[in-house]
Design a protein around this motif. Structure first.
Motif, PDB file in Angstrom:
ATOM      1  N   LEU A   9     -18.449 -26.131  -0.958  1.00 47.49           N
ATOM      2  CA  LEU A   9     -17.189 -25.599  -1.484  1.00 47.49           C
ATOM      3  C   LEU A   9     -17.545 -24.401  -2.349  1.00 47.49           C
ATOM      4  CD1 LEU A   9     -15.420 -28.930  -2.418  1.00 47.49           C
ATOM      5  CD2 LEU A   9     -14.696 -27.335  -0.668  1.00 47.49           C
ATOM      6  N   GLU A  10     -17.215 -23.227  -1.878  1.00 45.66           N
ATOM      7  CA  GLU A  10     -17.755 -22.008  -2.475  1.00 45.66           C
ATOM      8  C   GLU A  10     -17.127 -21.668  -3.815  1.00 45.66           C
ATOM      9  OE1 GLU A  10     -17.197 -19.023   0.506  1.00 45.66           O
ATOM     10  OE2 GLU A  10     -17.934 -20.317   2.109  1.00 45.66           O
ATOM     11  N   THR A  11     -15.860 -22.013  -4.025  1.00 47.31           N
ATOM     12  CA  THR A  11     -15.170 -21.576  -5.227  1.00 47.31           C
ATOM     13  C   THR A  11     -15.451 -22.440  -6.431  1.00 47.31           C
ATOM     14  OG1 THR A  11     -13.231 -22.827  -4.517  1.00 47.31           O
ATOM     15  CG2 THR A  11     -13.307 -20.494  -3.933  1.00 47.31           C
ATOM     16  N   ILE A  12     -15.972 -23.669  -6.251  1.00 51.42           N
ATOM     17  CA  ILE A  12     -16.157 -24.537  -7.430  1.00 51.42           C
ATOM     18  C   ILE A  12     -17.355 -24.109  -8.276  1.00 51.42           C
ATOM     19  CG2 ILE A  12     -16.606 -26.920  -8.142  1.00 51.42           C
ATOM     20  CD1 ILE A  12     -14.925 -27.860  -5.838  1.00 51.42           C
ATOM     21  N   PRO A  13     -18.605 -23.982  -7.737  1.00 49.33           N
ATOM     22  CA  PRO A  13     -19.057 -24.348  -6.403  1.00 49.33           C
ATOM     23  C   PRO A  13     -19.543 -25.806  -6.384  1.00 49.33           C
ATOM     24  CG  PRO A  13     -20.787 -23.189  -7.542  1.00 49.33           C
ATOM     25  CD  PRO A  13     -19.637 -23.274  -8.514  1.00 49.33           C
ATOM     26  N   ALA A  14     -19.501 -26.419  -5.184  1.00 47.38           N
ATOM     27  CA  ALA A  14     -19.965 -27.792  -5.017  1.00 47.38           C
ATOM     28  C   ALA A  14     -20.475 -27.938  -3.588  1.00 47.38           C
ATOM     29  CB  ALA A  14     -18.838 -28.782  -5.297  1.00 47.38           C
ATOM     30  N   ARG A  15     -21.181 -29.040  -3.360  1.00 46.54           N
ATOM     31  CA  ARG A  15     -21.734 -29.268  -2.034  1.00 46.54           C
ATOM     32  C   ARG A  15     -21.933 -30.769  -1.842  1.00 46.54           C
ATOM     33  NH1 ARG A  15     -27.063 -30.689  -1.932  1.00 46.54           N
ATOM     34  NH2 ARG A  15     -28.135 -30.596  -3.946  1.00 46.54           N
ATOM     35  N   GLY A  16     -22.341 -31.157  -0.618  1.00 48.26           N
ATOM     36  CA  GLY A  16     -22.616 -32.550  -0.327  1.00 48.26           C
ATOM     37  C   GLY A  16     -22.785 -32.744   1.163  1.00 48.26           C
ATOM     38  N   ARG A  17     -22.834 -34.007   1.580  1.00 48.29           N
ATOM     39  CA  ARG A  17     -22.915 -34.327   2.994  1.00 48.29           C
ATOM     40  C   ARG A  17     -22.025 -35.529   3.269  1.00 48.29           C
ATOM     41  NH1 ARG A  17     -25.520 -38.403   5.211  1.00 48.29           N
ATOM     42  NH2 ARG A  17     -25.649 -37.200   7.143  1.00 48.29           N
ATOM     43  N   SER A  18     -21.710 -35.729   4.559  1.00 49.46           N
ATOM     44  CA  SER A  18     -20.825 -36.803   4.954  1.00 49.46           C
ATOM     45  C   SER A  18     -21.140 -37.205   6.383  1.00 49.46           C
ATOM     46  CB  SER A  18     -19.363 -36.352   4.836  1.00 49.46           C
ATOM     47  OG  SER A  18     -18.487 -37.342   5.321  1.00 49.46           O
ATOM     48  N   ASP A  19     -20.990 -38.497   6.675  1.00 54.65           N
ATOM     49  CA  ASP A  19     -21.173 -38.956   8.048  1.00 54.65           C
ATOM     50  C   ASP A  19     -20.098 -38.376   8.960  1.00 54.65           C
ATOM     51  OD1 ASP A  19     -23.317 -40.377   7.195  1.00 54.65           O
ATOM     52  OD2 ASP A  19     -22.377 -42.346   7.304  1.00 54.65           O
ATOM     53  N   ILE A  20     -18.855 -38.442   8.511  1.00 53.15           N
ATOM     54  CA  ILE A  20     -17.738 -37.933   9.310  1.00 53.15           C
ATOM     55  C   ILE A  20     -16.815 -37.140   8.389  1.00 53.15           C
ATOM     56  CG2 ILE A  20     -15.818 -38.514  10.850  1.00 53.15           C
ATOM     57  CD1 ILE A  20     -17.142 -41.178  11.383  1.00 53.15           C
ATOM     58  N   VAL A  21     -16.314 -36.007   8.887  1.00 55.57           N
ATOM     59  CA  VAL A  21     -15.353 -35.183   8.164  1.00 55.57           C
ATOM     60  C   VAL A  21     -14.102 -35.046   9.021  1.00 55.57           C
ATOM     61  CG1 VAL A  21     -14.856 -32.937   7.144  1.00 55.57           C
ATOM     62  CG2 VAL A  21     -17.156 -33.913   6.956  1.00 55.57           C
ATOM     63  N   TYR A  22     -12.947 -35.357   8.434  1.00 59.03           N
ATOM     64  CA  TYR A  22     -11.664 -35.176   9.100  1.00 59.03           C
ATOM     65  C   TYR A  22     -10.924 -34.032   8.394  1.00 59.03           C
ATOM     66  CZ  TYR A  22     -12.512 -39.823  11.054  1.00 59.03           C
ATOM     67  OH  TYR A  22     -13.061 -40.890  11.702  1.00 59.03           O
ATOM     68  N   LYS A  23     -10.543 -33.052   9.180  1.00 62.53           N
ATOM     69  CA  LYS A  23      -9.708 -31.971   8.664  1.00 62.53           C
ATOM     70  C   LYS A  23      -8.270 -32.278   9.074  1.00 62.53           C
ATOM     71  CE  LYS A  23      -9.386 -26.893   8.638  1.00 62.53           C
ATOM     72  NZ  LYS A  23      -7.959 -26.739   8.970  1.00 62.53           N
ATOM     73  N   ASP A  24      -7.468 -32.769   8.113  1.00 58.03           N
ATOM     74  CA  ASP A  24      -6.123 -33.228   8.422  1.00 58.03           C
ATOM     75  C   ASP A  24      -5.109 -32.097   8.474  1.00 58.03           C
ATOM     76  OD1 ASP A  24      -7.094 -35.785   8.549  1.00 58.03           O
ATOM     77  OD2 ASP A  24      -6.544 -36.293   6.485  1.00 58.03           O
ATOM     78  N   SER A  25      -5.377 -31.008   7.785  1.00 58.20           N
ATOM     79  CA  SER A  25      -4.448 -29.881   7.767  1.00 58.20           C
ATOM     80  C   SER A  25      -5.200 -28.657   7.287  1.00 58.20           C
ATOM     81  CB  SER A  25      -3.249 -30.174   6.860  1.00 58.20           C
ATOM     82  OG  SER A  25      -3.658 -30.241   5.508  1.00 58.20           O
ATOM     83  N   ASN A  26      -4.445 -27.623   7.004  1.00 59.80           N
ATOM     84  CA  ASN A  26      -5.055 -26.386   6.525  1.00 59.80           C
ATOM     85  C   ASN A  26      -5.729 -26.556   5.179  1.00 59.80           C
ATOM     86  OD1 ASN A  26      -5.656 -23.638   6.279  1.00 59.80           O
ATOM     87  ND2 ASN A  26      -3.687 -23.185   5.334  1.00 59.80           N
ATOM     88  N   THR A  27      -5.317 -27.579   4.388  1.00 62.49           N
ATOM     89  CA  THR A  27      -5.824 -27.708   3.018  1.00 62.49           C
ATOM     90  C   THR A  27      -6.463 -29.053   2.714  1.00 62.49           C
ATOM     91  OG1 THR A  27      -3.639 -28.453   2.258  1.00 62.49           O
ATOM     92  CG2 THR A  27      -4.092 -26.088   2.146  1.00 62.49           C
ATOM     93  N   VAL A  28      -6.350 -30.051   3.591  1.00 58.08           N
ATOM     94  CA  VAL A  28      -6.815 -31.404   3.287  1.00 58.08           C
ATOM     95  C   VAL A  28      -8.018 -31.766   4.158  1.00 58.08           C
ATOM     96  CG1 VAL A  28      -6.213 -33.848   3.229  1.00 58.08           C
ATOM     97  CG2 VAL A  28      -4.510 -32.134   2.574  1.00 58.08           C
TER      98      VAL A  28
END
Length: 857
Positions: A252-271
């Motif tokens: 996440l470039e604006t915070i900035p923050a980072r991490g990893r995940s087994d699965i990522v769901y993009k539910d919408s433009n912002t979620v």
């Protein structure tokens, strides 16, 4: 021969267009109008094509090789995989016709990725691979998100580009392309997909025109505004702006923050939703702290993150578990629990506060702060803030329903408001109340304890226009120092009315001014009543680049209507003229010292003041005291700081100032000043009837020396010599060293000799510092000592350990409220995970007020 293809897909009402960037390809629709027939103008190579360059250069990530070119179609039906979206619209239905064109020489069959890919069987990411992926992500971001290394969260992400994705064209580049019927395009070898702010690259990608879906496999890099992800596979539903990614690392470039995940769901433009995820604001390849959660949700529209079954770890050591936590991901205000604070003092015992913040409306919020004190019980506190275009209001209150030590109910309240009715008319107030004299000493946070002896409340209504000020004020004092006698407590102004104005008389250089005041003074069992003061004046200024002269005459009239404790009324008045003349000369010269050029100035100044003697013993003291003598006193018209006394004067002040200015940089390297008042008459007007009149012929000799020894090291000193007793009456010296925010050292000494009953002698030393100790550890401390009383007034020592994503502060403090009171001690701890939360007291505010030059990042 190796070919690079660049395609632009324009989705329109008619059939899609397929544009091949290379001139050596010739593509036309077949006779049935469904299939593309493509031939090359050059002879096909007999040997296998050279593999394209891989997107990820690290050896730990092995890209897939491109598939072999397809053989010539047989009977109009091309061999290979034929895929379409399944009936549920979530996956692919694929059938193979003829030999598999994607079989590699190592007999590895490429996998078609569906939307039902699970991450439970993903193997843990090795540190080498994680480092390689992080480096790859950072290399693709046009700036370094961690460059500022600050604790401030970034701004909210704009949704402008995301809202344009539906209408934006799609650009696709690839080394190879296969077309199946008219619905499915298979791209392989260095695939690049772009649409508005979306950017996807992968080893191979399948695009379904009918369902408008994109299926990417192998070293998938996905980026949109403010967010970058790297995964094994990604399935994107372009029409609904949804996606599904597996085995993902993100930034996440604006915070900035980072991490990893087994699965990522993009539910919408912002979620975005993350399964089995980690979250940290530490720079990549840094594991100082991280939050691990079974479910993590980032909502960039609301600017909030939510985590379930979360464990906070520091260096892989669990320190906190919570079934649910919510925290901000940008600088907008959000409702939720704030970081708790805790500490320990002699008065309260163990002390802990868990505040809750309620963002009621964009212009209204409430913070509720319950506090538990081991020795005294529960304190309920809260603050509400309301903001409009014209007004800003803050109300705070706290109550201890039952103090187990005092066996009583206690509390305090405060109301602050500032309202601007128009650019000229402003109302502001600051009202305060405490239940008893010991409340601030015992229950106030000792980290911020101030030696207030009175709680002040005021309300002002002011009107300003050009050089005119009109002010109406109510002022009330609640004395909380029981050692102060009732006759020494301050008067209340109920009300005070001021009118001050200045106006130039054309271009003549003359100016008239008027200072006027009406006050009603009130205090129990004392002389009370209104006071009127009017002081008109006329001055003339003659200025030139090398000199100035300003003569001035004024008349000071004061009228009292007094009522003493026996209800006896009396009228008292005083009218006195004031005449003065102020003048100075500016001289300068250039000179060279050790090959450096300097400008030296010589600035003599003369000030003459005359005020006739008038007996003022029958005038009470409402708000008047005598100034502590300093350099500024040489040029004041009145040696008293209120209008109840107007000192008689027939005196001449002489002063001389010299500056040494570096010609190259303009910095003032040295400033020296000396001055003294010469009295032609004794001073008969005294503050009290019992005070002796001043018969000395000269004032203290005042000297001031300021030096910039070198950049970062300054020296300031002031000395007053009393010629009558031939000894030092006042003295102070301060050395300050500052190298950025890392190295701060302040050494100061202050001395004042008591020559009257109105002043107290002072002989104090003060040391404060912030200094690096080991690596990223800084020591902080202060020691304030009274040589006169052989007593430490205040001391604290602590340390700060700081990284780019966290900070730890610990301070132990020992202090006294006054000379006769017992010393109090306290230990305070603050842990801050930058961009996430902090625990403990806001030690940084205390350090800023105690160590000159200290600034919290």
């Amino acid at each position: 021969m190796y070919h690079r293809l660049a395609l632009v897909l324009l989705i329109s009402i008619g059939s899609p267009q397929l544009l091949l960037a290379q001139d050596n390809w010739d593509c036309q629709l077949g006779d049935d109008g469904k299939e593309w027939v493509c031939t090359t103008k050059e002879k096909e190579p007999e040997q296998k094509s050279k593999p394209p360059e891989t997107i990820v250069q690290e050896p730990s990530i092995q890209p897939l090789l491109p598939p072999k070119p397809h053989p010539v179609p047989l009977n109009g039906q091309p061999p290979g995989w034929k895929c379409s979206v399944d009936s549920a619209g979530k996956g692919w239905d694929c059938a193979l016709s003829g030999p598999d064109p994607g079989v590699r020489s190592d007999n590895v069959v490429p996998e078609i990725v569906g939307d039902d890919k699970k991450g439970d069987d993903l193997v843990p990411v090795s540190p080498d691979r994680e480092m390689a992926v992080n480096n790859n992500i950072l290399a693709r971001i046009p700036y370094d998100p961690w460059a500022l290394c600050t604790s401030q969260l970034g701004s909210a992400v704009s949704s402008g580009l995301g809202a344009q994705r539906d209408q934006a064209p799609m650009d696709i580049e690839a080394d190879y392309v296969d077309v199946f019927e008219e619905d499915i395009l298979l791209f392989s070898g260095g695939v690049s997909f772009k649409r508005a702010d979306q950017d996807v690259s992968a080893d191979r990608t399948e695009y379904d025109l009918e369902s408008n879906t994109l299926n990417a496999k192998g070293n998938v890099y996905y980026r949109e505004e403010g967010l970058s992800l790297y995964s094994d596979s990604a399935f994107l539903k372009l029409a609904s702006d949804k996606a599904h990614l597996t085995n993902t690392q993100y930034v996440l470039e604006t915070i900035p923050a980072r991490g990893r995940s087994d699965i990522v769901y993009k539910d919408s433009n912002t979620v975005f939703r993350f399964k089995n995820a980690s979250y940290t604001t530490c720079r990549p390849n840094n594991r100082d702290w991280a939050l691990y959660a079974s479910d993590l949700k980032l909502d960039r529209e609301s600017g909030r993150a939510q985590a379930l079954n979360a464990v906070l770890k520091v260096r892989d050591i669990p320190i906190l578990y919570t079934p649910y936590i919510s925290f901000p991901i940008d600088d907008r205000r959000k409702s939720g629990f704030l970081a708790p604070s805790f500490g320990s003092t002699d008065e309260t015992g163990f002390d802990s506060t868990v505040p809750y913040y309620w963002n009621i409306a964009p212009n209204l919020d409430l913070t509720f702060s319950p506090r538990v004190m081991g020795k005294r019980g529960i304190l309920l506190g809260g603050e509400i803030r309301h903001l409009t275009r014209a007004s800003n209001t803050e109300f705070s209150a706290e109550i201890v329903p039952y103090d187990s030590e005092r066996k009583d109910t206690r509390g305090q309240a405060s109301l602050v408001n500032k309202t601007r009715f128009n650019p000229n008319l402003v109302f502001d107030m600051d009202g305060n109340y405490v239940s008893d004299d010991d409340y601030l000493d015992q229950l106030g946070n000792s980290l911020y304890f101030s030696n207030e002896r009175h709680v002040r409340s005021r309300a002002n209504l002011s009107y300003r226009i050009e050089n005119t000020l009109a002010l109406a004020r109510l002022e009330y004092y609640q004395t909380i120092d029981r050692t102060i006698d009732s006759e020494d407590r301050p008067y209340r102004r109920l009300p005070q009315l001021l009118l001050n104005t200045k106006k130039a008389i054309g271009d003549t250089g003359a100016e008239i001014d008027l200072n006027s005041e009406f006050v009603y003074f009130e205090r129990g069992n004392s002389v009370t009543g209104p006071r009127l003061n009017i002081k008109p004046g006329l001055s003339y200024s003659f200025n030139s680049p090398s000199m100035f002269i300003k003569p001035k005459v004024s008349v000071d009239h004061t009228q009292y209507w007094l009522n003493d404790s026996t209800n006896t009324f009396s009228d008292v008045s005083r009218t006195l003229p004031i005449a003065s003349i102020d003048g100075g000369v500016f001289l300068e010269r250039d000179f060279t010292l050790n090959s450096n050029s300097y400008l030296q100035t010589l600035e003599p100044r003369v000030f003459y003041l005359y005020i006739p003697d008038h007996d003022q013993d029958d005038i009470p003291l409402f708000d008047t005291s005598e100034y502590d003598f300093s350099y500024n006193q040489l040029f004041r018209e009145n040696r008293f700081n209120g209008v109840d006394r107007l000192g008689d004067a027939n005196q001449l002040s002489l002063a001389l100032t010299s500056r040494f200015i570096d010609s190259a940089t303009g910095k003032e390297r040295l400033k020296a000043t000396v001055g003294q008042i010469y009295f032609f008459n004794d001073r008969n007007v005294t503050r009290t009837v019992t005070a002796d009149r001043d018969t000395t012929s000269t004032s203290n000799l005042v000297t001031v020396l300021d030096a910039l020894i070198f950049d970062g090291l300054t020296f300031r000193s002031g000395l007053q010599w009393n010629p009558d007793v031939n000894e030092i009456a006042r003295g102070e010296a301060t050395i300050r060293y500052r190298q950025g925010l890392d190295r701060i050292l302040n050494l100061s000494y202050r001395y004042r000799k008591n020559l009257s009953t109105d002043t107290k002698s002072i002989d104090q030393g003060d040391i404060s510092f912030r200094w690096p100790f080991l690596d990223d550890i800084h020591l902080v401390g202060r020691w304030q000592y009274s040589f006169l009383d052989s007593l430490t007034l205040e001391s604290f020592l602590g340390f700060e350990k700081e990284g780019c994503c966290w900070r730890l502060r610990a301070v132990g403090r020992r202090f006294i409220n006054d000379i006769d009171s017992e010393a109090q001690t306290g230990i305070f701890l603050q842990v801050e995970f930058k961009g996430f939360t902090s625990f403990g007291n806001a030690v940084d505010e205390f350090l800023e007020s105690s160590i000159s030059g200290y600034r919290a990042l």
